[in-house]
Design a protein around this motif. Structure first.
Motif, PDB file in Angstrom:
ATOM      1  N   TYR A 180      38.475 -50.773 -19.345  1.00  0.00           N
ATOM      2  CA  TYR A 180      38.779 -49.673 -18.422  1.00  0.00           C
ATOM      3  C   TYR A 180      39.522 -48.527 -19.118  1.00  0.00           C
ATOM      4  CZ  TYR A 180      37.088 -51.750 -14.122  1.00  0.00           C
ATOM      5  OH  TYR A 180      36.272 -52.256 -13.136  1.00  0.00           O
ATOM      6  N   THR A 181      40.435 -48.862 -20.017  1.00  0.00           N
ATOM      7  CA  THR A 181      41.234 -47.846 -20.693  1.00  0.00           C
ATOM      8  C   THR A 181      40.418 -47.057 -21.714  1.00  0.00           C
ATOM      9  OG1 THR A 181      43.211 -49.215 -20.437  1.00  0.00           O
ATOM     10  CG2 THR A 181      43.325 -47.463 -22.078  1.00  0.00           C
ATOM     11  N   ASN A 182      39.530 -47.735 -22.423  1.00  0.00           N
ATOM     12  CA  ASN A 182      38.768 -47.117 -23.517  1.00  0.00           C
ATOM     13  C   ASN A 182      37.275 -47.220 -23.256  1.00  0.00           C
ATOM     14  OD1 ASN A 182      41.113 -46.574 -25.305  1.00  0.00           O
ATOM     15  ND2 ASN A 182      41.282 -48.802 -25.223  1.00  0.00           N
ATOM     16  N   TYR A 183      36.871 -46.835 -22.060  1.00  0.00           N
ATOM     17  CA  TYR A 183      35.493 -47.048 -21.651  1.00  0.00           C
ATOM     18  C   TYR A 183      34.473 -46.480 -22.635  1.00  0.00           C
ATOM     19  CZ  TYR A 183      31.027 -46.849 -19.504  1.00  0.00           C
ATOM     20  OH  TYR A 183      29.687 -46.979 -19.308  1.00  0.00           O
ATOM     21  N   LYS A 184      34.720 -45.319 -23.187  1.00  0.00           N
ATOM     22  CA  LYS A 184      33.745 -44.684 -24.088  1.00  0.00           C
ATOM     23  C   LYS A 184      33.431 -45.581 -25.287  1.00  0.00           C
ATOM     24  CE  LYS A 184      32.885 -40.999 -21.821  1.00  0.00           C
ATOM     25  NZ  LYS A 184      31.628 -40.865 -21.155  1.00  0.00           N
ATOM     26  N   ASP A 185      34.381 -46.425 -25.693  1.00  0.00           N
ATOM     27  CA  ASP A 185      34.141 -47.353 -26.805  1.00  0.00           C
ATOM     28  C   ASP A 185      33.209 -48.499 -26.400  1.00  0.00           C
ATOM     29  OD1 ASP A 185      35.858 -45.844 -28.342  1.00  0.00           O
ATOM     30  OD2 ASP A 185      37.581 -47.154 -27.999  1.00  0.00           O
ATOM     31  N   TYR A 186      33.054 -48.731 -25.106  1.00  0.00           N
ATOM     32  CA  TYR A 186      32.279 -49.876 -24.613  1.00  0.00           C
ATOM     33  C   TYR A 186      30.986 -49.489 -23.902  1.00  0.00           C
ATOM     34  CZ  TYR A 186      36.489 -52.557 -25.562  1.00  0.00           C
ATOM     35  OH  TYR A 186      37.557 -53.145 -26.187  1.00  0.00           O
ATOM     36  N   GLU A 187      30.825 -48.223 -23.581  1.00  0.00           N
ATOM     37  CA  GLU A 187      29.650 -47.758 -22.839  1.00  0.00           C
ATOM     38  C   GLU A 187      28.374 -48.176 -23.563  1.00  0.00           C
ATOM     39  OE1 GLU A 187      28.096 -43.686 -20.695  1.00  0.00           O
ATOM     40  OE2 GLU A 187      29.550 -43.545 -22.315  1.00  0.00           O
ATOM     41  N   GLY A 188      27.474 -48.828 -22.831  1.00  0.00           N
ATOM     42  CA  GLY A 188      26.208 -49.276 -23.395  1.00  0.00           C
ATOM     43  C   GLY A 188      26.286 -50.593 -24.148  1.00  0.00           C
ATOM     44  N   LYS A 189      27.473 -51.176 -24.262  1.00  0.00           N
ATOM     45  CA  LYS A 189      27.642 -52.451 -24.973  1.00  0.00           C
ATOM     46  C   LYS A 189      27.301 -53.612 -24.049  1.00  0.00           C
ATOM     47  CE  LYS A 189      29.777 -50.613 -28.585  1.00  0.00           C
ATOM     48  NZ  LYS A 189      29.265 -50.391 -29.844  1.00  0.00           N
ATOM     49  N   LYS A 190      26.821 -54.677 -24.653  1.00  0.00           N
ATOM     50  CA  LYS A 190      26.504 -55.889 -23.898  1.00  0.00           C
ATOM     51  C   LYS A 190      27.741 -56.779 -23.833  1.00  0.00           C
ATOM     52  CE  LYS A 190      22.432 -57.695 -24.283  1.00  0.00           C
ATOM     53  NZ  LYS A 190      21.236 -58.464 -24.697  1.00  0.00           N
ATOM     54  N   VAL A 191      28.023 -57.300 -22.635  1.00  0.00           N
ATOM     55  CA  VAL A 191      29.171 -58.183 -22.439  1.00  0.00           C
ATOM     56  C   VAL A 191      28.725 -59.492 -21.804  1.00  0.00           C
ATOM     57  CG1 VAL A 191      30.866 -56.335 -22.190  1.00  0.00           C
ATOM     58  CG2 VAL A 191      29.750 -57.249 -20.162  1.00  0.00           C
ATOM     59  N   LYS A 192      29.547 -60.502 -22.043  1.00  0.00           N
ATOM     60  CA  LYS A 192      29.388 -61.797 -21.373  1.00  0.00           C
ATOM     61  C   LYS A 192      30.749 -62.131 -20.790  1.00  0.00           C
ATOM     62  CE  LYS A 192      28.986 -66.454 -22.887  1.00  0.00           C
ATOM     63  NZ  LYS A 192      28.419 -67.391 -23.860  1.00  0.00           N
ATOM     64  N   ILE A 193      30.778 -62.376 -19.490  1.00  0.00           N
ATOM     65  CA  ILE A 193      32.034 -62.617 -18.792  1.00  0.00           C
ATOM     66  C   ILE A 193      31.840 -63.751 -17.803  1.00  0.00           C
ATOM     67  CG2 ILE A 193      31.479 -60.796 -17.130  1.00  0.00           C
ATOM     68  CD1 ILE A 193      34.477 -60.209 -16.859  1.00  0.00           C
ATOM     69  N   GLU A 194      32.831 -64.624 -17.704  1.00  0.00           N
ATOM     70  CA  GLU A 194      32.819 -65.704 -16.720  1.00  0.00           C
ATOM     71  C   GLU A 194      33.972 -65.519 -15.764  1.00  0.00           C
ATOM     72  OE1 GLU A 194      32.718 -69.755 -18.011  1.00  0.00           O
ATOM     73  OE2 GLU A 194      31.269 -69.327 -19.607  1.00  0.00           O
ATOM     74  N   GLY A 195      33.757 -65.930 -14.528  1.00  0.00           N
ATOM     75  CA  GLY A 195      34.823 -65.854 -13.548  1.00  0.00           C
ATOM     76  C   GLY A 195      34.345 -66.246 -12.168  1.00  0.00           C
ATOM     77  N   ILE A 196      35.151 -65.932 -11.206  1.00  0.00           N
ATOM     78  CA  ILE A 196      34.896 -66.256  -9.804  1.00  0.00           C
ATOM     79  C   ILE A 196      34.016 -65.155  -9.204  1.00  0.00           C
ATOM     80  CG2 ILE A 196      35.979 -66.707  -7.564  1.00  0.00           C
ATOM     81  CD1 ILE A 196      38.611 -67.267  -9.262  1.00  0.00           C
ATOM     82  N   TYR A 197      33.062 -65.555  -8.389  1.00  0.00           N
ATOM     83  CA  TYR A 197      32.198 -64.574  -7.727  1.00  0.00           C
ATOM     84  C   TYR A 197      32.775 -64.207  -6.365  1.00  0.00           C
ATOM     85  CZ  TYR A 197      28.461 -62.648  -4.898  1.00  0.00           C
ATOM     86  OH  TYR A 197      27.734 -61.847  -4.068  1.00  0.00           O
ATOM     87  N   ASN A 198      32.745 -62.927  -6.060  1.00  0.00           N
ATOM     88  CA  ASN A 198      33.125 -62.447  -4.742  1.00  0.00           C
ATOM     89  C   ASN A 198      32.340 -61.165  -4.466  1.00  0.00           C
ATOM     90  OD1 ASN A 198      34.386 -62.094  -2.280  1.00  0.00           O
ATOM     91  ND2 ASN A 198      36.458 -62.169  -3.098  1.00  0.00           N
ATOM     92  N   TYR A 199      32.360 -60.741  -3.232  1.00  0.00           N
ATOM     93  CA  TYR A 199      31.707 -59.496  -2.869  1.00  0.00           C
ATOM     94  C   TYR A 199      32.531 -58.803  -1.789  1.00  0.00           C
ATOM     95  CZ  TYR A 199      30.039 -62.284   1.058  1.00  0.00           C
ATOM     96  OH  TYR A 199      29.984 -63.102   2.161  1.00  0.00           O
ATOM     97  N   PHE A 200      32.384 -57.480  -1.732  1.00  0.00           N
ATOM     98  CA  PHE A 200      33.103 -56.664  -0.769  1.00  0.00           C
ATOM     99  C   PHE A 200      32.099 -55.778  -0.056  1.00  0.00           C
ATOM    100  CE2 PHE A 200      35.812 -57.459  -4.424  1.00  0.00           C
ATOM    101  CZ  PHE A 200      36.934 -58.014  -3.824  1.00  0.00           C
ATOM    102  N   GLU A 201      32.231 -55.670   1.235  1.00  0.00           N
ATOM    103  CA  GLU A 201      31.351 -54.789   2.001  1.00  0.00           C
ATOM    104  C   GLU A 201      32.128 -53.541   2.401  1.00  0.00           C
ATOM    105  OE1 GLU A 201      29.639 -57.035   5.190  1.00  0.00           O
ATOM    106  OE2 GLU A 201      28.546 -58.334   3.809  1.00  0.00           O
ATOM    107  N   TYR A 202      31.491 -52.389   2.185  1.00  0.00           N
ATOM    108  CA  TYR A 202      32.125 -51.109   2.485  1.00  0.00           C
ATOM    109  C   TYR A 202      31.031 -50.142   2.909  1.00  0.00           C
ATOM    110  CZ  TYR A 202      34.718 -46.773   1.754  1.00  0.00           C
ATOM    111  OH  TYR A 202      35.322 -45.558   1.915  1.00  0.00           O
ATOM    112  N   ASP A 203      31.159 -49.575   4.088  1.00  0.00           N
ATOM    113  CA  ASP A 203      30.161 -48.628   4.604  1.00  0.00           C
ATOM    114  C   ASP A 203      28.736 -49.152   4.456  1.00  0.00           C
ATOM    115  OD1 ASP A 203      31.934 -46.743   5.523  1.00  0.00           O
ATOM    116  OD2 ASP A 203      31.722 -45.410   3.799  1.00  0.00           O
ATOM    117  N   GLU A 204      28.525 -50.371   4.890  1.00  0.00           N
ATOM    118  CA  GLU A 204      27.214 -51.025   4.871  1.00  0.00           C
ATOM    119  C   GLU A 204      26.669 -51.224   3.454  1.00  0.00           C
ATOM    120  OE1 GLU A 204      24.462 -49.287   7.641  1.00  0.00           O
ATOM    121  OE2 GLU A 204      26.055 -48.933   9.109  1.00  0.00           O
TER     122      GLU A 204
END
Length: 138
Positions: free
Chosen positions: A40-64
């Motif tokens: 988040y802090t240095n987004y330009k360094d990561y833009e277009g890069k491939k990531v692998k992340i594990e964690g908990i799944y959740n979802y948020f509903e906002y304005d349909e």
């Protein structure tokens, strides 16, 4: 012997055929909070890069609109009541709330709740039985 090491290492690198675009940034248990914060802090360094992340799944509903996130619990204002993670776009069947997931994809700017945010454009999403650290502090 030292003079021989540089050409050998260079040759091994060239023969491996590995380019920087083939590499995947793995966001791991030990440095989860730090790695996501750095994205988040240095987004330009990561833009277009491939990531692998594990964690908990959740979802948020906002304005349909439904926004999907892979996250871990982290520090908040009153102890461990915050979350840290990344939103993602995925066209396949979504997991169940609270499933432990592994997401692989490319980082880009997208829209979340009508605002620009960093998202993962998902290439693969896997539900795993084994969970990692659900609460992170680093």
């Amino acid at each position: 012997m030292k003079k021989l090491m540089v050409p050998v290492i260079l040759t091994m690198f060239i023969l491996s055929g590995c380019s920087s675009s083939d590499r995947i940034l793995e966001i791991n248990d030990k440095m989860f909070l730090s790695q996501v914060s750095d994205i988040y802090t240095n987004y330009k360094d990561y833009e277009g890069k491939k990531v692998k992340i594990e964690g908990i799944y959740n979802y948020f509903e906002y304005d349909e609109e439904t926004n999907h996130i892979v996250y871990r619990n982290g520090p908040g204002c009153c102890g461990d009541d915050g979350i840290v993670g990344l939103f993602f776009n995925y066209d396949g069947e979504h997991p169940l709330y609270n499933d432990w997931i592994e997401v692989v994809g490319t980082l880009e700017i997208g829209e979340v709740n009508g605002l620009e945010d960093i998202i993962i454009n998902v290439e693969s999403l896997t539900v795993n039985d084994e969970r990692g650290l659900e609460t992170v502090s680093q």
